[in-house]
Write a protein that holds these residues in place. Structure first.
Motif, PDB file in Angstrom:
ATOM      1  N   TYR A 158       0.816  -1.221   0.000  1.00 50.70           N
ATOM      2  CA  TYR A 158       0.000   0.000   0.000  1.00 50.70           C
ATOM      3  C   TYR A 158       0.850   1.271   0.000  1.00 50.70           C
ATOM      4  N   GLY A 159       2.031   1.189   0.608  1.00 53.90           N
ATOM      5  CA  GLY A 159       2.899   2.352   0.638  1.00 53.90           C
ATOM      6  C   GLY A 159       3.923   2.353  -0.479  1.00 53.90           C
ATOM      7  N   GLU A 160       4.065   1.209  -1.138  1.00 55.38           N
ATOM      8  CA  GLU A 160       5.083   1.033  -2.181  1.00 55.38           C
ATOM      9  C   GLU A 160       6.464   1.436  -1.665  1.00 55.38           C
ATOM     10  N   THR A 206       6.198   9.398   4.688  1.00 55.55           N
ATOM     11  CA  THR A 206       5.016   9.556   3.838  1.00 55.55           C
ATOM     12  C   THR A 206       4.411   8.218   3.423  1.00 55.55           C
ATOM     13  N   LYS A 207       5.228   7.332   2.915  1.00 55.43           N
ATOM     14  CA  LYS A 207       4.706   6.079   2.372  1.00 55.43           C
ATOM     15  C   LYS A 207       4.135   5.171   3.453  1.00 55.43           C
ATOM     16  N   GLN A 210       0.813   6.573   4.619  1.00 61.60           N
ATOM     17  CA  GLN A 210      -0.175   6.295   3.575  1.00 61.60           C
ATOM     18  C   GLN A 210      -0.663   4.855   3.659  1.00 61.60           C
ATOM     19  N   ILE A 214      -4.534   3.617   4.460  1.00 60.19           N
ATOM     20  CA  ILE A 214      -5.284   2.777   3.522  1.00 60.19           C
ATOM     21  C   ILE A 214      -5.801   1.531   4.222  1.00 60.19           C
ATOM     22  N   SER A 244      -7.853  10.135  -8.257  1.00 61.87           N
ATOM     23  CA  SER A 244      -7.034   9.290  -7.380  1.00 61.87           C
ATOM     24  C   SER A 244      -5.677   9.941  -7.146  1.00 61.87           C
ATOM     25  N   HIS A 246      -2.860   7.898  -5.890  1.00 58.54           N
ATOM     26  CA  HIS A 246      -1.984   6.782  -5.573  1.00 58.54           C
ATOM     27  C   HIS A 246      -1.982   5.870  -6.791  1.00 58.54           C
ATOM     28  N   SER A 247      -0.832   5.385  -7.191  1.00 61.23           N
ATOM     29  CA  SER A 247      -0.738   4.569  -8.401  1.00 61.23           C
ATOM     30  C   SER A 247      -1.587   3.308  -8.320  1.00 61.23           C
ATOM     31  N   GLU A 249      -4.427   3.007  -6.570  1.00 64.79           N
ATOM     32  CA  GLU A 249      -5.813   3.430  -6.761  1.00 64.79           C
ATOM     33  C   GLU A 249      -6.124   3.566  -8.242  1.00 64.79           C
ATOM     34  N   SER A 286      -0.065  14.917  -7.485  1.00 70.41           N
ATOM     35  CA  SER A 286      -0.110  13.485  -7.809  1.00 70.41           C
ATOM     36  C   SER A 286      -1.482  13.027  -8.302  1.00 70.41           C
TER      37      SER A 286
END
Length: 295
Positions: A158-160, A206-207, A210, A214, A244, A246-247, A249, A286
């Motif tokens: 989810y955070g990549e 950040t990630k 996130q 999620i 969206s 987020h990639s 999403e 983004s």
């Protein structure tokens, strides 16, 4: 109702309206009302002829929208509900078909800046991150009760956060109990070499924040559920527009519309904000817009 001064700037308003509005006197559902910016824009674009149903799962932010748009209360219906349960809202209103659904999947300015929500690593607050304050699962539960393996998985997926997810999860578990956002930030920070922190363009937490947000809100599953229900209520030629941030999403949205035979995907490539909008509102940077039409 808690107050704050920095109202949320609605993103890609003109692009949203261009894709969403097909008839002026239609019924349009803003599934993520936030502070009411897009709902107001839909109403105005339709010259006051449309019915706007404005829904949000966060009763605090919905209260802000109602207060800001009180002069339009006779034309905009406000409901506290999660977008994945939009069928319940529409059934309660006796609405069988609508002309458009809109979703903005971003976190609102109020959620980031309103006191005590725990969405941001910039302030020391309790670990909450719930968009629905009546929900049971909090960030505190995820951070303190999930196994190291579970934490690593959501931070990775989810955070990549591909390189450091395992180490971050390990440091979180070692630092337990964690009760505040700053305590979580310190645990995350300890997982990174200083050189990595220095070279990152975005904050090192950040990630992970996130990913936890999620997970707390079940966001990805909720998106799929909502999109499926939209198809049952749209008039032929009606539209769905989604913003969206987020990639993953964006991938969920694109895949759904490509695979669901009820829809034509109108945006083979996602639209992005103009350079001018990003300059005026850095939070837009983004954003990706996808739109589809009911066959």
């Amino acid at each position: 109702m808690r107050e704050y001064k920095d109202y949320h700037k609605s993103i890609m308003v003109n692009e949203v309206l261009d894709y969403l509005i097909t008839v002026e006197d239609g019924i349009y559902v803003d599934c993520t009302a936030g502070e009411g910016g897009h709902s107001k824009a839909i109403y105005e674009k339709c010259n006051g002829k449309a019915r706007v149903i404005s829904v949000d799962v966060d009763y605090e932010v919905l209260g802000i929208a109602e207060k800001r748009l009180k002069e339009l209360s006779y034309k905009i219906d406000f409901f506290k509900a999660p977008y994945q349960e939009i069928d319940i809202v529409l059934a309660g209103l006796g609405v069988k078909k609508v002309n458009g659904f809109f979703m903005d999947l971003g976190v609102s300015t109020f959620q980031l800046k309103g006191v005590g929500r725990g969405f941001t690593f910039m302030k020391d607050e309790p670990l909450d991150m719930r968009m629905d304050l009546e929900a049971d699962k909090t960030a505190h539960y995820v951070v303190n009760e999930y196994s190291e393996q579970e934490l690593s998985k959501i931070i990775f997926e989810y955070g990549e956060e591909f390189r450091f997810s395992r180490k971050i999860a390990k440091r979180i578990v070692q630092a337990r109990p964690l009760n505040t956002t700053f305590e979580l930030v310190e645990a995350i920070k300890s997982a990174f070499p200083y050189s990595e922190i220095r070279k990152r363009k975005r904050h090192f937490a950040t990630k992970t924040f996130q990913a936890i947000r999620i997970e707390v809100n079940g966001e990805f599953n909720n998106i799929k559920t909502a999109l499926n229900k939209f198809g049952n209520y749209l008039e032929v030629g009606g539209r769905v527009v989604v913003l969206s941030f987020h990639s993953l999403e964006d991938k969920i949205i694109k895949t759904f519309f490509k695979n669901d035979e009820r829809f034509n995907l109108l945006t083979k490539k996602p639209l992005i904000p103009s350079e001018e909008e990003i300059k005026n509102n850095p939070r837009a940077r983004s954003t990706k817009l996808r739109a589809a039409e009911k066959k």
